[in-house]
Design an enzyme around this catalytic site. Structure first.
Site, mmCIF file in Angstrom:
data_model
loop_
_atom_site.group_PDB
_atom_site.id
_atom_site.type_symbol
_atom_site.label_atom_id
_atom_site.label_comp_id
_atom_site.label_asym_id
_atom_site.label_seq_id
_atom_site.Cartn_x
_atom_site.Cartn_y
_atom_site.Cartn_z
ATOM 1 N N ARG A 127 0.809 -1.229 0.000
ATOM 2 C CA ARG A 127 0.000 0.000 0.000
ATOM 3 C C ARG A 127 0.843 1.281 0.000
ATOM 4 O O ARG A 127 0.391 2.320 0.465
ATOM 5 C CB ARG A 127 -0.962 0.036 1.190
ATOM 6 C CG ARG A 127 -1.970 -1.098 1.176
ATOM 7 C CD ARG A 127 -3.073 -0.904 2.180
ATOM 8 N NE ARG A 127 -3.949 -2.058 2.173
ATOM 9 C CZ ARG A 127 -3.739 -3.168 2.872
ATOM 10 N NH1 ARG A 127 -2.680 -3.258 3.639
ATOM 11 N NH2 ARG A 127 -4.592 -4.164 2.796
ATOM 12 N N LYS A 148 2.638 11.534 -10.846
ATOM 13 C CA LYS A 148 1.813 10.611 -11.630
ATOM 14 C C LYS A 148 2.603 9.361 -11.945
ATOM 15 O O LYS A 148 3.666 9.432 -12.558
ATOM 16 C CB LYS A 148 1.421 11.252 -12.949
ATOM 17 C CG LYS A 148 0.307 12.256 -12.864
ATOM 18 C CD LYS A 148 -0.032 12.688 -14.280
ATOM 19 C CE LYS A 148 -1.261 13.538 -14.354
ATOM 20 N NZ LYS A 148 -1.643 13.764 -15.765
ATOM 21 N N GLU A 190 9.382 19.209 -24.307
ATOM 22 C CA GLU A 190 8.623 19.510 -23.086
ATOM 23 C C GLU A 190 9.288 20.646 -22.289
ATOM 24 O O GLU A 190 8.617 21.386 -21.574
ATOM 25 C CB GLU A 190 8.461 18.265 -22.208
ATOM 26 C CG GLU A 190 7.713 17.113 -22.868
ATOM 27 C CD GLU A 190 6.187 17.125 -22.663
ATOM 28 O OE1 GLU A 190 5.638 18.089 -22.093
ATOM 29 O OE2 GLU A 190 5.543 16.142 -23.091
ATOM 30 N N LYS A 232 6.772 23.213 -14.016
ATOM 31 C CA LYS A 232 5.866 22.110 -13.729
ATOM 32 C C LYS A 232 5.548 22.060 -12.238
ATOM 33 O O LYS A 232 4.401 21.856 -11.838
ATOM 34 C CB LYS A 232 6.451 20.779 -14.199
ATOM 35 C CG LYS A 232 5.500 19.632 -13.889
ATOM 36 C CD LYS A 232 5.367 18.629 -14.973
ATOM 37 C CE LYS A 232 4.263 17.629 -14.629
ATOM 38 N NZ LYS A 232 4.475 16.339 -15.264
ATOM 39 N N GLU A 242 -4.827 17.428 -10.340
ATOM 40 C CA GLU A 242 -5.269 17.623 -11.721
ATOM 41 C C GLU A 242 -6.709 18.076 -11.843
ATOM 42 O O GLU A 242 -7.570 17.357 -12.321
ATOM 43 C CB GLU A 242 -5.092 16.324 -12.527
ATOM 44 C CG GLU A 242 -5.355 16.562 -13.990
ATOM 45 C CD GLU A 242 -4.795 15.409 -14.818
ATOM 46 O OE1 GLU A 242 -4.704 15.600 -16.023
ATOM 47 O OE2 GLU A 242 -4.450 14.374 -14.255
ATOM 48 N N ARG A 246 -3.825 22.260 -13.866
ATOM 49 C CA ARG A 246 -2.872 21.272 -14.370
ATOM 50 C C ARG A 246 -3.073 20.969 -15.860
ATOM 51 O O ARG A 246 -2.150 20.534 -16.548
ATOM 52 C CB ARG A 246 -2.998 19.997 -13.534
ATOM 53 C CG ARG A 246 -1.830 19.079 -13.679
ATOM 54 C CD ARG A 246 -1.737 18.126 -12.491
ATOM 55 N NE ARG A 246 -0.723 17.119 -12.748
ATOM 56 C CZ ARG A 246 -0.138 16.409 -11.811
ATOM 57 N NH1 ARG A 246 -0.476 16.570 -10.560
ATOM 58 N NH2 ARG A 246 0.772 15.517 -12.106
ATOM 59 N N ASN A 250 -0.963 20.368 -20.799
ATOM 60 C CA ASN A 250 -1.272 19.599 -22.009
ATOM 61 C C ASN A 250 -1.146 20.406 -23.296
ATOM 62 O O ASN A 250 -1.601 19.958 -24.343
ATOM 63 C CB ASN A 250 -2.683 19.017 -21.908
ATOM 64 C CG ASN A 250 -2.767 17.926 -20.858
ATOM 65 O OD1 ASN A 250 -1.821 17.155 -20.693
ATOM 66 N ND2 ASN A 250 -3.872 17.869 -20.139
ATOM 67 N N HIS A 253 -0.788 18.698 -26.659
ATOM 68 C CA HIS A 253 -0.998 17.264 -26.483
ATOM 69 C C HIS A 253 -2.248 16.735 -27.175
ATOM 70 O O HIS A 253 -2.326 15.546 -27.459
ATOM 71 C CB HIS A 253 -1.027 16.911 -24.989
ATOM 72 C CG HIS A 253 0.347 16.839 -24.377
ATOM 73 N ND1 HIS A 253 1.205 17.928 -24.357
ATOM 74 C CD2 HIS A 253 1.039 15.819 -23.804
ATOM 75 C CE1 HIS A 253 2.348 17.576 -23.764
ATOM 76 N NE2 HIS A 253 2.275 16.304 -23.419
ATOM 77 N N HIS A 257 -1.035 13.746 -29.205
ATOM 78 C CA HIS A 257 -1.420 12.362 -28.916
ATOM 79 C C HIS A 257 -2.040 11.704 -30.140
ATOM 80 O O HIS A 257 -1.807 10.520 -30.413
ATOM 81 C CB HIS A 257 -2.417 12.310 -27.760
ATOM 82 C CG HIS A 257 -1.770 12.394 -26.411
ATOM 83 N ND1 HIS A 257 -2.453 12.766 -25.268
ATOM 84 C CD2 HIS A 257 -0.497 12.143 -26.012
ATOM 85 C CE1 HIS A 257 -1.626 12.762 -24.233
ATOM 86 N NE2 HIS A 257 -0.428 12.384 -24.661
ATOM 87 N N HIS A 270 7.330 11.071 -28.858
ATOM 88 C CA HIS A 270 6.380 11.904 -28.126
ATOM 89 C C HIS A 270 6.722 13.388 -28.261
ATOM 90 O O HIS A 270 5.867 14.202 -28.611
ATOM 91 C CB HIS A 270 6.362 11.483 -26.657
ATOM 92 C CG HIS A 270 5.437 12.305 -25.799
ATOM 93 N ND1 HIS A 270 4.064 12.205 -25.879
ATOM 94 C CD2 HIS A 270 5.696 13.264 -24.869
ATOM 95 C CE1 HIS A 270 3.516 13.059 -25.023
ATOM 96 N NE2 HIS A 270 4.484 13.710 -24.390
#
Lengths: 368, 368
Positions: A127, A148, A190, A232, A242, A246, A250, A253, A257, A270
């Site tokens: 956990r 993340k 990025e 960031k 998020e 946040r 993107n 993106h 994507h 990417h």
């Protein structure tokens, strides 16, 4: 302990430092002790096959052993396919066999894939146990901030995951010296993005220092990663889970994507796809009333660091539009876009029409 | 909305209510709306084959649909084997196919296995979505408080998991009416445990009301579950992340887990093994200086609710001792035990000698 920059990601009780500098791996033992990581409980390093054949793994293992830690290593195949539940389960098996307990630490040595995968193991083993990131790519500066962690499901990327903040990030610039040139440029995408959404001065700096960045000049790279992580961290600190803010991360993106999906992953890296996506977002911005300069500067700075700004003509526009419709940000005919209203400033626009986006995609194929 | 008891688990921002009463499933739609659960995002109910054949699933589905929710259900095989990564992955697949998004809710309808499994899906799907528990066993009162969710690994139980608090718990007493008698008694074991560690008055109440409890008298059961959840909530609120205090919830579990492992799961139910373990802990307490009454009352109240207090002679003492040594609480020859110093009060003793424990195990086989 040598020259380095330190940045603290402010998250209350879960705040942590990012150390950026040359040779930080050699100081890992001391840093671990300073951060209260217990040598009574075993440590497991997770890395990939590409990193494992370089000297970084051996250096990290030996410096930690010298400092009195019990260390084992798990090596996964390089690439996105390792972010699977099957590899995750293997890592849990290895953690159990190595006797990891509640006070143990998992160290991710590698790029974003290793960070995401090892981070999810750390988040869910017993956990949640401690986690340290040692990024070895430029792109990983992005995933090293924000907590993340995730693995993929055959039907969706990053769908199984958690928010799990590391104890610290050790960004050893010497690990970046062996990166292939294309990876370097893609990683800078990025970095530049963080300027475009938040810091016009840093965008100008990237332009001026583009050659040094591409040449992996240590001082320039250290500064750029520091600034990228800072932006960031600022965004994430204000919005850990998020919600709205946040989302500005993107930028580029939505189109990016879709391009990755249509071109096939690894065809278009990417960072390359995001670069084209950011040019698209800038074009969109101008159509929505932003000054022309938003587009020209965006395109210029991305070209300067060696990134593509033109959408490959062979990618089918219908397929790209379809891929965008599967994006979480698409809702009933209108799409959500992060739109730069000036260099260093973006807005979230929830009502961009699909037809306008199609126009942009076509124009991106004509980009000079 | 009919008679029911409400208990709030105090965890700051993550506080949540436990509603206990007859027919609460029929009010689920209204409760969901009250708690701000959006009907725009699909809901997935997770349950097991045993529960699915009863009316509870149909009732829950139809009441939620009537309230305007989009509902799908996933049915897993009954039993501990469903707490695997393979079943977890299947549930993620079903969640994706049903279109669950960040604002969706997963509902666990069942006992502890379903709660742990569905809870871990909710904890990790898209890095965490909402979770509601609808327990259908007495034992689940224990796992419905504390936010522990997990699946098993072939080498270790509950090793992959998270802390993920539910939005609410709907404890519909009518679901308990179909439980087999042996399950009822085994479930009462943890109820009594909560009295033994925290609340002497409640232990006396369990003794007086043992017959009503075994007969599933709704009012007695509602009160007992309310008290059981209250004790656990009090402990967990003070110690959400399982440091010291939370360990007291393990009364009877050191011996109990070993008995389960040696007897084979399902041979001895968890509650039965814990009952014998609590008698062992009470015997130990007396040897360490507690009043004789700690042992006599513990044994008496457990017998009154129909639980075993004697260790089956055929279980090998060496094997039991070995199993205990694999327990996380065992360290270098001395063991950690939760020891009742009085009825309603326990202490954590880290220095119980293995030889004393062996003596207790032998004595438990002679228990009258």
């Amino acid at each position: 302990m040598g020259e380095h920059r330190t940045l603290t990601v402010q998250l209350g009780e879960r705040s942590y430092p990012i150390y950026i500098g040359e040779g930080l791996i050699d100081q890992a033992g001391q840093r671990f002790i300073e951060h209260g990581i217990s040598s009574k409980s075993p440590i497991m390093i997770v890395t990939d096959e590409h990193v494992a054949v370089q000297q970084h793994l051996v250096r990290l293992e030996s410096v930690l052993k010298q400092a009195g830690f019990t260390v084992s290593s798990a090596v996964v195949p390089a690439g996105e396919t390792s972010k699977s539940l099957a590899v995750f389960e293997e890592l849990v098996t290895k953690a159990l066999q190595a006797g990891l307990d509640r006070k143990s630490t998992i160290v991710a040595l590698g790029g974003g894939v290793v960070g995401d995968l090892a981070g999810f193991v750390a988040a869910s083993y017993m956990r949640g146990i401690r986690f340290v990131q040692v990024p070895t790519t430029i792109l990983a500066h992005d995933s090293s901030v924000g907590g993340k962690v995730a693995v993929n499901h055959p039907l969706a990327k990053n769908i199984i995951g958690a928010f799990h903040q590391p104890e610290m990030v050790l960004y050893d610039l010497s690990t970046l010296q062996t990166l292939p040139q294309r990876q370097v440029r893609a990683g800078l995408s990025e970095v530049v993005k963080h300027g475009l959404i938040w810091d016009a001065e840093f965008v100008a700096w990237c332009d001026e220092n583009a050659d040094r960045l591409q040449a992996l000049d240590s001082d320039a790279l250290g500064y750029a990663l520091f600034k990228g992580c800072s932006v960031k961290a600022a965004v994430v600190s204000k919005d850990e889970r998020e919600n709205d803010l946040r989302a500005i991360l993107n930028l580029g993106h939505t189109i990016g994507h879709a391009l990755e999906a249509v071109a096939g992953y690894n065809q278009l890296l990417h960072g390359e796809a995001i670069s084209i996506g950011m040019v698209g977002a800038a074009r969109l911005a101008v159509k929505l009333g932003a000054p022309e300069q938003v587009y020209t500067v965006t395109k210029h700075v991305l070209s300067r660091v060696g990134l593509p700004v033109r959408l490959p003509e062979e990618l089918d526009t219908d397929l790209i539009m379809d891929a965008m419709k599967h994006d979480k940000k698409f809702q009933e005919g209108s799409m959500t876009f992060i739109v730069p209203v000036a260099i260093g400033e973006v807005e979230i626009n929830h009502t961009v029409s699909a037809s306008l986006v199609r126009e942009i995609v076509e124009e991106l194929k004509q980009e000079a």
